[in-house]
Design an enzyme around this catalytic site. Structure first.
Site, short mmCIF file in Angstrom:
data_model
loop_
_atom_site.label_atom_id
_atom_site.label_comp_id
_atom_site.label_asym_id
_atom_site.label_seq_id
_atom_site.Cartn_x
_atom_site.Cartn_y
_atom_site.Cartn_z
N SER A 189 -27.56 -13.00 8.03
CA SER A 189 -28.20 -14.32 7.95
C SER A 189 -29.55 -14.33 8.66
O SER A 189 -30.50 -14.94 8.17
CB SER A 189 -27.30 -15.38 8.60
OG SER A 189 -26.04 -15.39 7.97
N ARG A 362 2.84 -27.76 -19.94
CA ARG A 362 4.04 -27.48 -19.15
C ARG A 362 4.84 -28.75 -18.91
O ARG A 362 4.29 -29.77 -18.50
CB ARG A 362 3.60 -26.90 -17.81
CG ARG A 362 4.71 -26.57 -16.85
CD ARG A 362 5.39 -25.31 -17.25
NE ARG A 362 6.26 -24.79 -16.23
CZ ARG A 362 6.98 -23.68 -16.41
NH1 ARG A 362 6.92 -23.02 -17.55
NH2 ARG A 362 7.75 -23.24 -15.45
N GLN A 381 0.11 -34.16 -9.39
CA GLN A 381 -0.67 -33.19 -10.19
C GLN A 381 -2.00 -33.83 -10.61
O GLN A 381 -3.04 -33.17 -10.59
CB GLN A 381 0.15 -32.78 -11.43
CG GLN A 381 -0.42 -31.59 -12.19
CD GLN A 381 -0.02 -30.24 -11.59
OE1 GLN A 381 0.49 -30.17 -10.47
NE2 GLN A 381 -0.27 -29.17 -12.31
N GLY A 449 4.19 -20.49 -10.65
CA GLY A 449 4.33 -19.03 -10.66
C GLY A 449 3.43 -18.38 -11.70
O GLY A 449 2.83 -17.34 -11.44
N GLU A 472 -26.52 -14.69 -0.79
CA GLU A 472 -27.64 -15.60 -1.05
C GLU A 472 -27.69 -16.70 0.01
O GLU A 472 -28.12 -17.82 -0.26
CB GLU A 472 -27.54 -16.23 -2.45
CG GLU A 472 -27.72 -15.27 -3.59
CD GLU A 472 -29.16 -14.85 -3.83
OE1 GLU A 472 -30.05 -15.43 -3.20
OE2 GLU A 472 -29.37 -13.91 -4.60
N ASP A 474 -25.37 -17.59 3.81
CA ASP A 474 -24.06 -18.10 4.23
C ASP A 474 -24.09 -19.64 4.20
O ASP A 474 -25.07 -20.27 4.63
CB ASP A 474 -23.79 -17.60 5.66
CG ASP A 474 -22.62 -18.29 6.30
OD1 ASP A 474 -21.48 -17.87 6.03
OD2 ASP A 474 -22.83 -19.28 7.02
C1 LIG Z 1 -20.35 -8.28 -2.12
C2 LIG Z 1 -21.64 -8.46 -1.39
C3 LIG Z 1 -22.83 -8.24 -2.03
C4 LIG Z 1 -24.05 -8.35 -1.34
N1 LIG Z 1 -25.22 -7.99 -1.96
C5 LIG Z 1 -26.36 -7.91 -1.23
C6 LIG Z 1 -27.54 -7.36 -1.79
O1 LIG Z 1 -27.58 -6.94 -2.95
N2 LIG Z 1 -28.65 -7.29 -1.00
C7 LIG Z 1 -28.67 -7.74 0.28
O2 LIG Z 1 -29.70 -7.66 0.92
N3 LIG Z 1 -27.55 -8.27 0.84
C8 LIG Z 1 -26.40 -8.35 0.13
N4 LIG Z 1 -25.25 -8.87 0.70
C9 LIG Z 1 -25.28 -9.32 2.08
C10 LIG Z 1 -25.17 -10.83 2.21
O3 LIG Z 1 -26.35 -11.44 1.75
C11 LIG Z 1 -24.85 -11.15 3.66
O4 LIG Z 1 -23.52 -10.73 3.87
C12 LIG Z 1 -25.02 -12.62 3.98
O5 LIG Z 1 -26.37 -12.95 4.02
C13 LIG Z 1 -24.37 -13.02 5.31
O6 LIG Z 1 -24.76 -12.20 6.32
P1 LIG Z 1 -23.68 -11.49 7.28
O7 LIG Z 1 -22.69 -10.83 6.41
O8 LIG Z 1 -24.42 -10.67 8.24
O9 LIG Z 1 -22.95 -12.68 8.00
P2 LIG Z 1 -23.31 -13.30 9.42
O10 LIG Z 1 -24.69 -13.83 9.40
O11 LIG Z 1 -22.97 -12.34 10.50
O12 LIG Z 1 -22.28 -14.49 9.46
C14 LIG Z 1 -20.92 -14.35 9.92
C15 LIG Z 1 -20.37 -15.72 10.31
O13 LIG Z 1 -21.18 -16.26 11.35
C16 LIG Z 1 -21.58 -17.56 11.04
N5 LIG Z 1 -22.96 -17.79 11.50
C17 LIG Z 1 -24.01 -16.94 11.45
N6 LIG Z 1 -25.11 -17.53 11.91
C18 LIG Z 1 -24.77 -18.79 12.24
C19 LIG Z 1 -25.48 -19.93 12.74
N7 LIG Z 1 -26.79 -19.89 12.97
N8 LIG Z 1 -24.81 -21.08 12.92
C20 LIG Z 1 -23.49 -21.15 12.66
N9 LIG Z 1 -22.76 -20.12 12.18
C21 LIG Z 1 -23.39 -18.96 11.98
C22 LIG Z 1 -21.54 -17.64 9.51
O14 LIG Z 1 -21.28 -18.97 9.10
C23 LIG Z 1 -20.42 -16.71 9.15
O15 LIG Z 1 -19.21 -17.41 9.11
C24 LIG Z 1 -24.04 -8.77 0.02
C25 LIG Z 1 -22.83 -9.03 0.65
C26 LIG Z 1 -21.64 -8.85 -0.02
C27 LIG Z 1 -20.36 -9.05 0.73
#
Ligand SMILES: Cc1cc2nc3c(=O)[nH]c(=O)nc-3n(C[C@H](O)[C@H](O)[C@H](O)COP(=O)(O)OP(=O)(O)OC[C@H]3O[C@@H](n4cnc5c(N)ncnc54)[C@H](O)[C@@H]3O)c2cc1C
Length: 689
Positions: A189, A362, A381, A449, A472, A474
């Protein structure tokens, strides 16, 4: 029109007179009418009454469809005609990755569709493509998004003419498959915290890309583990200086870095690639990790729209600070967010269609000695699925509107629109994807189920969609951007500045809503009043305005002792509620507009019903908030509850038409339990009978 008889009898006369009296009395009955007028209807057993609006599915569908339906149909037809390209229920990770590549390659090469052209020129058409391919397999939708929106989009939006000339055609035709490498092991992030460096070497006129430590390894990079030949790599641009530090950090920039050899497909010197392995979902996408060791790229590979380096090593930019350049860079990438919100609504449409069709089909239990009833006739439901169906419609119109203003922003580069799209896309992506993720579990459960059989799709939909909440941006982090923007607008309002269009309502609402609730209107409980869009929108906006004002007061108070960061953290949950509340107001506003603009009367009536259910269900969910400040008197709260129930039942009666109007081809809903005509035949065949 009543047809008159030739010789009316005395009995007829009496009936006519009594009907007239009834009509006249209707004219003098004060409106709004009290809810208990409808009690007879509300009291009936749902399965015993069939109060039903007439809905012409085709007309409603045409209104929903948008102008790129032809393109979507072309995609569906392409996959329909090629069973070998359809994703089977059981498939290994490696096979799935290869299949996903063949799906994308076949589609691009055989149909002549050129998504990158649309990313730039006609974003709404591009998003229609991603929605359609995502309905075929979500992995395919994401793989295509990585290639065109992320890798292609970064070149087109952050690069300049030289990059577009060199790369666009080859990215579009898939000759240059690529990745978007922003996230690192230690920073997701917090993009400004990334540590990969690109240091300019004035002697060779090149940048050297380096991963300084393990925490800076690029992680989760889509397309990297198997197929990518290039990546747009985000790194801190370092320029050599003559002072003691030796380099100057110009902030995060993007660079085109070749990853693999064109012929041998081997990783190029200095590039180490690893596989991120089997994931919870989206296993058709090959996510990988990248480490760079003294990888040299020409100076021209800097995507230099917002900042450039001259041959003699001078930095130039029209934007004065690192923060401004960073905001401009990320601002160009919001398209991915817009697309994700839109695709998430596509997933919600599929899941709700499967669950509702199954619930109509169903039957379980029933009144004594009578046939069993459809499970959708159980109030519980209906409560699970009807507000969800209404919300799906609400999201549909909200994301269509977002696409509209995003396209307008791309066309005009209007500064106010840029800010608005940035916050709105963050909020809608976060709100919609969180809602869809929860709803997928509700849909699975609603199908009992059979919902758990993989062939019925909820498992893959749930697992593949789950990460929409994280990538894109969190969702929790994105909602904070909405809250921050609201607070900025709030501050500007008091300084006499202009508010952006989406936020405009705050101007009046701050003055009207923040006075004490009106003791007269808080007691109005007539159906017409409760179904009046003004009442509904006022209620949503009132809640947002109060949350905004109280957040501002609390932040001011806490920042004196805790500082800005501490105060924000102290108020974080409050701020998230504020952001969600604002997004709900925008969603309702767009839904109301869509109802009003619908040209066909029967579709308009159906949409009005669905919109009322959406609005009142939300108000009822937050009734505590409204009761606390007496915005809604106790009897009015009861009336809202009763009416929500009633609307839910009415929507149930047109639920089939409403899901049919989504116009999803059968192979998209592809769940045997949703195939009403063949009942369970296909399902039983599938398990070998
Ligand atoms: C399947 C997959 C495909 C991806 N593809 C790409 C890609 O092609 N290119 C690329 O660059 N990246 C890619 N990503 C990375 C993705 O963009 C990051 O995982 C995402 O931006 C979140 O970052 P992080 O995983 O470091 O989570 P973190 O930032 O570490 O967040 C972890 C937790 O901490 C919380 N948190 C963090 N900061 C704060 C805050 N300021 N306030 C409150 N809560 C906070 C969040 O809410 C979250 O619950 C991919 C990830 C996955 C899993």
């Amino acid at each position: 029109m009543e047809r008159k008889k030739q010789n009316p009898t005395a009995e007829d006369e009496t009936q006519i007179i009594s009907r007239r009296i009834q009509r006249i009395s209707l004219h003098i009955t004060p409106i709004p009418r009290p809810l208990h007028d409808h009690d007879n209807n509300l009291g009936l057993l749902p399965c015993a009454t069939r109060e039903k609006l007439e809905v012409e599915t085709e007309k409603l569908s045409v209104y929903m469809r948008g102008k790129y339906r032809d393109m979507q149909e072309k995609i569906y037809e392409y996959f329909n005609a090629r069973p070998e390209l359809q994703t089977p229920v059981e498939i290994s990770k490696d096979e799935h990755r290869e299949l996903c590549w063949r799906q994308m390659y076949g589609l691009i090469r055989e149909t002549g569709i050129r998504p990158l052209k649309y990313v730039v020129e006609e974003p709404a058409k591009y998003f229609a493509i991603t929605e359609a391919v995502g309905a075929v397999d979500i992995s395919l939708g994401i793989k295509l998004g990585v290639q065109y929106s992320l890798w292609g989009g970064s070149v087109m939006n952050l690069g300049t003419k030289k990059h577009k000339d060199k790369y666009s055609e080859k990215i579009d035709s898939l000759e240059y498959p690529g990745c978007f490498a922003m996230t690192e092991l230690h920073h997701g992030s917090n993009v400004q915290g990334i540590q990969t460096v690109a240091t300019f070497d004035p002697i060779t006129d090149e940048f050297t890309i380096n991963t300084p430590n393990d925490g800076a390894i690029k992680w989760w990079i889509g397309n990297a583990a198997v197929h990518g030949k290039f990546a747009s790599v985000f790194a801190k641009l370092m320029l050599p200086t003559h002072d003691a530090k030796g380099v100057s950090d110009m902030g995060v920039h993007a660079f085109i870095v070749p990853l693999r050899h064109f012929k041998t497909h081997q990783a190029l010197p200095g590039i180490e690639i690893h596989d991120c392995g089997h994931k919870v979902g989206l296993n058709g996408v090959d996510n990988g990790a990248l480490r760079f060791t003294s990888v040299r790229i020409p100076r021209d590979n800097l995507l230099n729209r917002f900042g450039d380096v001259t041959r003699d090593g001078k930095y130039t930019s029209s934007l004065p600070t690192i923060n401004k350049r960073f905001a401009a860079t990320l601002g160009e990438l919001v398209g991915g967010r817009v697309g994700l919100g839109y695709s998430s609504v596509g997933v919600l449409k599929i899941a709700s269609t499967i669950a509702i069709r199954y619930s109509l089909l169903r039957q379980q239990f029933g009144p004594p000695k009578q046939p069993e009833i459809s499970i959708l006739d159980y109030q519980s439901q209906q409560h699970k699925l009807m507000p969800m169906l209404a919300t799906t419609y609400a999201f549909h119109f909200a994301t269509v509107n977002l696409l509209k203003i995003y396209s307008q922003m791309k066309r005009t580069h209007d500064e106010q629109l840029v800010g608005e799209v940035h916050a709105l896309s963050a909020g809608i992506k976060a709100y919609v994807t969180s809602y869809t993720a929860k709803s997928l579990s509700v849909c699975r459960e609603a199908c009992g189920g059979h919902g758990y059989a993989a062939v019925n799709r909820f498992g893959t939909l749930r697992n593949d969609h789950d990460i929409f909440q994280t990538f894109e941006g969190d969702n929790t982090v994105l909602l904070q951007q909405v809250a921050a923007d609201l607070l900025k607008q709030y501050k500007e309002k008091f300084q006499g500045g202009t508010l952006s269009v989406t936020w405009n309502y705050l101007r009046e609402s701050m003055n009207t809503y923040l006075s004490q609730p009106n003791p007269v209107t808080s007691r109005w409980e007539g159906v017409e009043h409760l179904r009046d869009p003004k009442f509904q929108l006022d209620a949503f906006r009132y809640r947002t305005s109060r949350l905004l004002q109280s957040a501002a007061v609390r932040l001011r108070k806490h920042s004196k002792t805790l500082g800005g960061f501490g105060a924000w953290n102290r108020c974080l949950n409050h701020l998230l509620t504020l952001a969600e509340s604002h997004i709900e107001s925008v969603i309702l506003e767009k839904f109301i507009e869509a109802v009003e603009n619908c040209p066909d009367a029967s579709s308009r009536a159906a949409l009005k019903l669905v919109c009322d259910l959406y609005a009142l269900h939300r108000i009822w969910n937050d009734i505590g908030t409204y009761r606390n400040v007496d915005y809604v008197a106790p009897n009015k709260a009861k009336a809202i509850h009763k009416l929500t129930d009633h609307l839910s039942f009415q929507v149930r009666n047109i639920a089939k038409e409403l899901v049919d109007a989504f116009d999803l081809p059968d192979h998209v809903t592809r769940a045997p339990i949703a195939m009403q005509s063949e009942a369970y035949a296909q399902y039983t065949q599938q398990v070998g009978f």
